[in-house]
Design a protein around this motif. Structure first.
Motif, PDB file in Angstrom:
ATOM      1  N   VAL A   5       0.848  -1.186   0.000  1.00 55.62           N
ATOM      2  CA  VAL A   5       0.000   0.000   0.000  1.00 55.62           C
ATOM      3  C   VAL A   5       0.886   1.239   0.000  1.00 55.62           C
ATOM      4  O   VAL A   5       1.637   1.474   0.949  1.00 55.62           O
ATOM      5  CB  VAL A   5      -0.940   0.019   1.214  1.00 55.62           C
ATOM      6  CG1 VAL A   5      -1.793   1.291   1.199  1.00 55.62           C
ATOM      7  CG2 VAL A   5      -1.826  -1.215   1.224  1.00 55.62           C
ATOM      8  N   GLU A   6       0.764   2.028  -1.060  1.00 55.70           N
ATOM      9  CA  GLU A   6       1.532   3.257  -1.169  1.00 55.70           C
ATOM     10  C   GLU A   6       0.771   4.421  -0.555  1.00 55.70           C
ATOM     11  O   GLU A   6      -0.462   4.440  -0.531  1.00 55.70           O
ATOM     12  CB  GLU A   6       1.829   3.595  -2.637  1.00 55.70           C
ATOM     13  CG  GLU A   6       2.546   2.532  -3.423  1.00 55.70           C
ATOM     14  CD  GLU A   6       1.603   1.645  -4.202  1.00 55.70           C
ATOM     15  OE1 GLU A   6       2.044   1.059  -5.213  1.00 55.70           O
ATOM     16  OE2 GLU A   6       0.422   1.552  -3.823  1.00 55.70           O
ATOM     17  N   SER A   7       1.531   5.402  -0.103  1.00 55.29           N
ATOM     18  CA  SER A   7       0.942   6.646   0.387  1.00 55.29           C
ATOM     19  C   SER A   7       1.970   7.755   0.206  1.00 55.29           C
ATOM     20  O   SER A   7       3.147   7.485  -0.048  1.00 55.29           O
ATOM     21  CB  SER A   7       0.538   6.526   1.860  1.00 55.29           C
ATOM     22  OG  SER A   7       1.676   6.247   2.666  1.00 55.29           O
ATOM     23  N   GLY A   8       1.490   8.992   0.345  1.00 54.31           N
ATOM     24  CA  GLY A   8       2.407  10.125   0.296  1.00 54.31           C
ATOM     25  C   GLY A   8       2.392  10.917  -0.987  1.00 54.31           C
ATOM     26  O   GLY A   8       3.072  11.942  -1.084  1.00 54.31           O
ATOM     27  N   LEU A  20       7.302   9.261  -0.567  1.00 50.37           N
ATOM     28  CA  LEU A  20       6.358   8.166  -0.739  1.00 50.37           C
ATOM     29  C   LEU A  20       6.699   7.042   0.238  1.00 50.37           C
ATOM     30  O   LEU A  20       7.871   6.769   0.486  1.00 50.37           O
ATOM     31  CB  LEU A  20       6.396   7.635  -2.165  1.00 50.37           C
ATOM     32  CG  LEU A  20       6.155   8.657  -3.282  1.00 50.37           C
ATOM     33  CD1 LEU A  20       6.130   7.957  -4.631  1.00 50.37           C
ATOM     34  CD2 LEU A  20       4.889   9.441  -3.047  1.00 50.37           C
ATOM     35  N   SER A  21       5.658   6.419   0.749  1.00 52.35           N
ATOM     36  CA  SER A  21       5.834   5.281   1.642  1.00 52.35           C
ATOM     37  C   SER A  21       5.130   4.067   1.065  1.00 52.35           C
ATOM     38  O   SER A  21       4.123   4.195   0.374  1.00 52.35           O
ATOM     39  CB  SER A  21       5.255   5.592   3.027  1.00 52.35           C
ATOM     40  OG  SER A  21       5.925   6.675   3.631  1.00 52.35           O
ATOM     41  N   CYS A  22       5.663   2.907   1.368  1.00 47.56           N
ATOM     42  CA  CYS A  22       5.071   1.646   0.926  1.00 47.56           C
ATOM     43  C   CYS A  22       5.018   0.712   2.131  1.00 47.56           C
ATOM     44  O   CYS A  22       6.074   0.318   2.661  1.00 47.56           O
ATOM     45  CB  CYS A  22       5.891   1.023  -0.188  1.00 47.56           C
ATOM     46  SG  CYS A  22       5.348  -0.628  -0.696  1.00 47.56           S
ATOM     47  N   THR A 119       0.166   5.530  -6.279  1.00 44.31           N
ATOM     48  CA  THR A 119      -0.169   6.824  -5.696  1.00 44.31           C
ATOM     49  C   THR A 119       0.207   7.909  -6.696  1.00 44.31           C
ATOM     50  O   THR A 119       1.274   7.860  -7.310  1.00 44.31           O
ATOM     51  CB  THR A 119       0.540   7.018  -4.339  1.00 44.31           C
ATOM     52  OG1 THR A 119       0.112   8.248  -3.742  1.00 44.31           O
ATOM     53  CG2 THR A 119       2.059   7.050  -4.485  1.00 44.31           C
TER      54      THR A 119
END
Length: 125
Positions: A5-8, A20-22, A119
């Protein structure tokens, strides 16, 4: 089953930065080579960066070398992509990926077994 799940992602002006975070839901995160890829509108998916299982080796596309930094925290099951000096040409959907089988880091998407949903990163001029 491995979930990434990516975010950022977001909207940023040229010259700005994003991280970006995973997040990986997997028991043995340290067994995976981690990679980041991106797909810009109308273009093919392309390699951005990758990191070895221990984090000791990193690899970058020429287009991002010196601006992006990939890292990982095996204790937290996390991978990161720090992006600085962003340019409009960096606008794309960014995907986190995991490779369990390869003996060494590869820059080809087909080597990666698992993918996040992506993302969006948008860089305005």
């Amino acid at each position: 089953q491995v979930q990434l799940v990516e975010s950022g992602g977001g909207l940023v002006q040229a010259g700005g930065s994003l991280r970006l975070s995973c997040a990986a839901s997997v028991r043995s995160f340290g067994s995976f080579i981690m990679g980041w890829f991106r797909r810009a509108p109308g273009k093919e998916r392309e390699f951005v960066a990758a990191i070895s299982r221990t984090g000791s080796n990193t690899y970058y596309a020429d287009s991002v070398k010196g601006r992006f930094t990939i890292s990982r925290d095996n204790a937290k099951n996390m991978a990161y992509l720090q992006m600085t000096g962003l340019e409009p040409e960096d606008t794309a959907v960014y995907y986190c990926s995991a490779d369990l089988r390869s003996p060494q880091v590869r820059e080809t998407a087909k080597s990666y077994d698992y993918w996040g949903q992506g993302t969006q990163v948008t860089v305005s001029s």
